[in-house]
Design a protein around this motif. Structure first.
Motif, PDB file in Angstrom:
ATOM      1  N   GLY A  32       6.903  66.917 125.687  1.00  0.00           N
ATOM      2  CA  GLY A  32       7.713  67.314 124.608  1.00  0.00           C
ATOM      3  C   GLY A  32       8.621  65.989 124.186  1.00  0.00           C
ATOM      4  N   TRP A  33       9.002  66.041 122.924  1.00  0.00           N
ATOM      5  CA  TRP A  33       9.714  65.100 122.141  1.00  0.00           C
ATOM      6  C   TRP A  33      11.053  65.893 122.001  1.00  0.00           C
ATOM      7  CZ3 TRP A  33       9.716  59.899 122.423  1.00  0.00           C
ATOM      8  CH2 TRP A  33       8.506  59.186 122.812  1.00  0.00           C
ATOM      9  N   PHE A  34      12.133  65.360 122.090  1.00  0.00           N
ATOM     10  CA  PHE A  34      13.559  66.013 121.643  1.00  0.00           C
ATOM     11  C   PHE A  34      14.328  64.817 121.084  1.00  0.00           C
ATOM     12  CE2 PHE A  34      13.427  70.366 123.706  1.00  0.00           C
ATOM     13  CZ  PHE A  34      12.277  70.087 124.562  1.00  0.00           C
ATOM     14  N   ARG A  35      15.167  65.319 120.381  1.00  0.00           N
ATOM     15  CA  ARG A  35      16.115  64.229 119.590  1.00  0.00           C
ATOM     16  C   ARG A  35      17.587  64.845 119.751  1.00  0.00           C
ATOM     17  NH1 ARG A  35      13.876  64.514 113.565  1.00  0.00           N
ATOM     18  NH2 ARG A  35      14.824  66.557 112.816  1.00  0.00           N
ATOM     19  N   GLN A  36      18.509  63.731 119.776  1.00  0.00           N
ATOM     20  CA  GLN A  36      19.868  64.012 119.516  1.00  0.00           C
ATOM     21  C   GLN A  36      20.453  63.064 118.627  1.00  0.00           C
ATOM     22  OE1 GLN A  36      21.892  64.187 123.468  1.00  0.00           O
ATOM     23  NE2 GLN A  36      23.564  65.543 122.489  1.00  0.00           N
ATOM     24  N   ALA A  37      20.966  63.451 117.543  1.00  0.00           N
ATOM     25  CA  ALA A  37      21.780  62.936 116.707  1.00  0.00           C
ATOM     26  C   ALA A  37      23.354  62.796 117.004  1.00  0.00           C
ATOM     27  CB  ALA A  37      21.735  63.485 115.246  1.00  0.00           C
ATOM     28  N   PRO A  38      24.089  61.575 116.531  1.00  0.00           N
ATOM     29  CA  PRO A  38      25.401  61.788 116.929  1.00  0.00           C
ATOM     30  C   PRO A  38      26.380  62.835 116.559  1.00  0.00           C
ATOM     31  CG  PRO A  38      24.853  59.803 115.724  1.00  0.00           C
ATOM     32  CD  PRO A  38      23.535  60.678 115.734  1.00  0.00           C
ATOM     33  N   GLY A  39      27.152  63.600 117.645  1.00  0.00           N
ATOM     34  CA  GLY A  39      27.823  64.796 117.435  1.00  0.00           C
ATOM     35  C   GLY A  39      26.922  66.155 117.540  1.00  0.00           C
ATOM     36  N   GLY A  53      -4.600  70.090 124.383  1.00  0.00           N
ATOM     37  CA  GLY A  53      -3.864  69.329 123.326  1.00  0.00           C
ATOM     38  C   GLY A  53      -3.283  70.352 122.202  1.00  0.00           C
ATOM     39  N   THR A  54      -2.946  71.310 122.690  1.00  0.00           N
ATOM     40  CA  THR A  54      -2.182  72.255 121.892  1.00  0.00           C
ATOM     41  C   THR A  54      -0.908  71.660 121.520  1.00  0.00           C
ATOM     42  OG1 THR A  54      -3.322  74.138 122.885  1.00  0.00           O
ATOM     43  CG2 THR A  54      -1.386  74.775 121.527  1.00  0.00           C
ATOM     44  N   THR A  55      -0.582  71.687 120.237  1.00  0.00           N
ATOM     45  CA  THR A  55       0.631  71.159 119.576  1.00  0.00           C
ATOM     46  C   THR A  55       1.783  72.277 119.291  1.00  0.00           C
ATOM     47  OG1 THR A  55      -0.325  70.758 117.396  1.00  0.00           O
ATOM     48  CG2 THR A  55      -0.540  69.163 119.153  1.00  0.00           C
ATOM     49  N   TYR A  56       2.767  71.741 119.075  1.00  0.00           N
ATOM     50  CA  TYR A  56       4.073  72.585 118.498  1.00  0.00           C
ATOM     51  C   TYR A  56       4.927  71.776 117.925  1.00  0.00           C
ATOM     52  CZ  TYR A  56       2.230  75.577 122.385  1.00  0.00           C
ATOM     53  OH  TYR A  56       1.447  76.412 123.468  1.00  0.00           O
ATOM     54  N   TYR A  57       5.651  72.330 116.756  1.00  0.00           N
ATOM     55  CA  TYR A  57       6.506  71.299 115.955  1.00  0.00           C
ATOM     56  C   TYR A  57       7.737  72.313 115.629  1.00  0.00           C
ATOM     57  CZ  TYR A  57       2.645  68.217 115.508  1.00  0.00           C
ATOM     58  OH  TYR A  57       1.527  67.248 115.692  1.00  0.00           O
ATOM     59  N   THR A  58       8.756  71.585 115.629  1.00  0.00           N
ATOM     60  CA  THR A  58       9.794  72.280 114.880  1.00  0.00           C
ATOM     61  C   THR A  58       9.473  72.071 113.270  1.00  0.00           C
ATOM     62  OG1 THR A  58      12.151  72.479 114.812  1.00  0.00           O
ATOM     63  CG2 THR A  58      11.263  70.153 114.512  1.00  0.00           C
ATOM     64  N   ASP A  59      10.095  73.248 112.490  1.00  0.00           N
ATOM     65  CA  ASP A  59       9.683  73.202 111.166  1.00  0.00           C
ATOM     66  C   ASP A  59      10.041  72.115 110.294  1.00  0.00           C
ATOM     67  OD1 ASP A  59      10.451  76.925 110.729  1.00  0.00           O
ATOM     68  OD2 ASP A  59       8.786  75.856 111.490  1.00  0.00           O
ATOM     69  N   SER A  60      11.192  71.394 110.621  1.00  0.00           N
ATOM     70  CA  SER A  60      11.718  70.374 109.731  1.00  0.00           C
ATOM     71  C   SER A  60      10.937  69.117 109.908  1.00  0.00           C
ATOM     72  CB  SER A  60      13.145  69.954 110.085  1.00  0.00           C
ATOM     73  OG  SER A  60      13.191  69.591 111.377  1.00  0.00           O
ATOM     74  N   ARG A  64       4.841  66.136 108.496  1.00  0.00           N
ATOM     75  CA  ARG A  64       5.393  64.550 108.508  1.00  0.00           C
ATOM     76  C   ARG A  64       5.190  63.841 109.942  1.00  0.00           C
ATOM     77  NH1 ARG A  64      10.730  63.242 108.076  1.00  0.00           N
ATOM     78  NH2 ARG A  64      11.439  65.280 108.794  1.00  0.00           N
ATOM     79  N   PHE A  65       5.469  64.647 111.054  1.00  0.00           N
ATOM     80  CA  PHE A  65       5.205  64.092 112.406  1.00  0.00           C
ATOM     81  C   PHE A  65       4.096  64.710 112.871  1.00  0.00           C
ATOM     82  CE2 PHE A  65      10.250  63.218 113.463  1.00  0.00           C
ATOM     83  CZ  PHE A  65      10.086  62.637 112.333  1.00  0.00           C
ATOM     84  N   THR A  66       3.366  63.860 113.788  1.00  0.00           N
ATOM     85  CA  THR A  66       2.103  64.283 114.654  1.00  0.00           C
ATOM     86  C   THR A  66       2.289  63.874 116.117  1.00  0.00           C
ATOM     87  OG1 THR A  66       0.642  64.274 112.580  1.00  0.00           O
ATOM     88  CG2 THR A  66      -0.332  64.086 115.017  1.00  0.00           C
ATOM     89  N   ILE A  67       2.161  64.828 116.996  1.00  0.00           N
ATOM     90  CA  ILE A  67       2.245  64.621 118.408  1.00  0.00           C
ATOM     91  C   ILE A  67       0.772  64.338 118.887  1.00  0.00           C
ATOM     92  CG2 ILE A  67       2.511  66.991 119.092  1.00  0.00           C
ATOM     93  CD1 ILE A  67       4.318  65.923 121.203  1.00  0.00           C
ATOM     94  N   SER A  68       0.467  63.571 119.666  1.00  0.00           N
ATOM     95  CA  SER A  68      -0.809  63.512 120.271  1.00  0.00           C
ATOM     96  C   SER A  68      -0.691  62.872 121.677  1.00  0.00           C
ATOM     97  CB  SER A  68      -1.923  62.422 119.356  1.00  0.00           C
ATOM     98  OG  SER A  68      -1.134  61.071 119.454  1.00  0.00           O
ATOM     99  N   ARG A  69      -1.872  63.039 122.497  1.00  0.00           N
ATOM    100  CA  ARG A  69      -1.816  62.480 123.942  1.00  0.00           C
ATOM    101  C   ARG A  69      -3.260  61.726 124.116  1.00  0.00           C
ATOM    102  NH1 ARG A  69      -5.665  65.738 123.683  1.00  0.00           N
ATOM    103  NH2 ARG A  69      -5.972  67.280 125.634  1.00  0.00           N
ATOM    104  N   ASP A  70      -3.130  60.558 124.865  1.00  0.00           N
ATOM    105  CA  ASP A  70      -4.300  59.973 125.310  1.00  0.00           C
ATOM    106  C   ASP A  70      -4.335  60.085 126.858  1.00  0.00           C
ATOM    107  OD1 ASP A  70      -5.768  57.668 126.202  1.00  0.00           O
ATOM    108  OD2 ASP A  70      -5.598  56.533 124.517  1.00  0.00           O
ATOM    109  N   ASN A  71      -5.361  60.835 127.389  1.00  0.00           N
ATOM    110  CA  ASN A  71      -5.441  61.115 128.672  1.00  0.00           C
ATOM    111  C   ASN A  71      -5.714  59.838 129.595  1.00  0.00           C
ATOM    112  OD1 ASN A  71      -5.591  63.610 126.966  1.00  0.00           O
ATOM    113  ND2 ASN A  71      -5.724  64.705 129.132  1.00  0.00           N
ATOM    114  N   ALA A  72      -6.483  58.979 128.940  1.00  0.00           N
ATOM    115  CA  ALA A  72      -6.924  57.915 129.811  1.00  0.00           C
ATOM    116  C   ALA A  72      -5.744  56.831 129.879  1.00  0.00           C
ATOM    117  CB  ALA A  72      -8.022  57.203 128.839  1.00  0.00           C
ATOM    118  N   LYS A  73      -4.830  56.608 128.955  1.00  0.00           N
ATOM    119  CA  LYS A  73      -3.802  56.049 128.983  1.00  0.00           C
ATOM    120  C   LYS A  73      -2.462  56.511 129.716  1.00  0.00           C
ATOM    121  CE  LYS A  73      -5.378  52.851 125.219  1.00  0.00           C
ATOM    122  NZ  LYS A  73      -4.702  52.130 124.025  1.00  0.00           N
TER     123      LYS A  73
END
Length: 123
Positions: A32-39, A53-60, A64-73
């Motif tokens: 997963g990817w998470f983020r933290q903005a100041p404050g 390769g099932t994907t999940y996104y937050t609505d915002s 606009r964003f696409t998560i993917s994985r490269d199993n070989a790498k």
């Protein structure tokens, strides 16, 4: 699992960036990817299961964003497009040993974390 995130930087509003998360050691079931903005608290951005390769996104970030994985790498990517100033944050990649649909968006459910990479979007 050891995780190394990279790819952050400064970009203008509407621009694009691609974050990478290189994994070594054991393979997790979900990344997963998470983020933290100041404050602000850390928030879920996106996740992908390693095998299916099932994907999940937050609505915002949907559309606009696409998560993917490269199993070989052994690498997970977060392609970010049409970036907005509110996307400014430190982005963290994370992995967990066991997938669980009900907690995929919960940061405390992830076992391994990489160092963050800063994304700054200027207006």
């Amino acid at each position: 699992v050891q995780l190394q995130a990279s790819g952050g930087g400064l970009v203008q509003s509407g621009g694009s960036l691609r974050l990478s998360c290189a994994a070594s050691g054991r393979t997790g079931s979900t990344y997963g990817w998470f983020r933290q903005a100041p404050g602000k608290e850390r928030e879920f951005v996106a996740a992908v299961t390693w095998s299916a390769g099932t994907t999940y996104y937050t609505d915002s970030v949907k559309g606009r964003f696409t998560i993917s994985r490269d199993n070989a790498k052994n690498t997970v990517y977060l392609q970010m497009s049409n970036l907005k100033p509110e996307d400014t944050a430190v982005y963290y990649c994370a992995a967990r040993s066991q997938h669980n649909y009900w907690t995929v968006r919960i940061s405390s459910a992830y076992d391994y974390w990489g160092h963050g990479t800063l994304v700054t979007v200027s207006s």
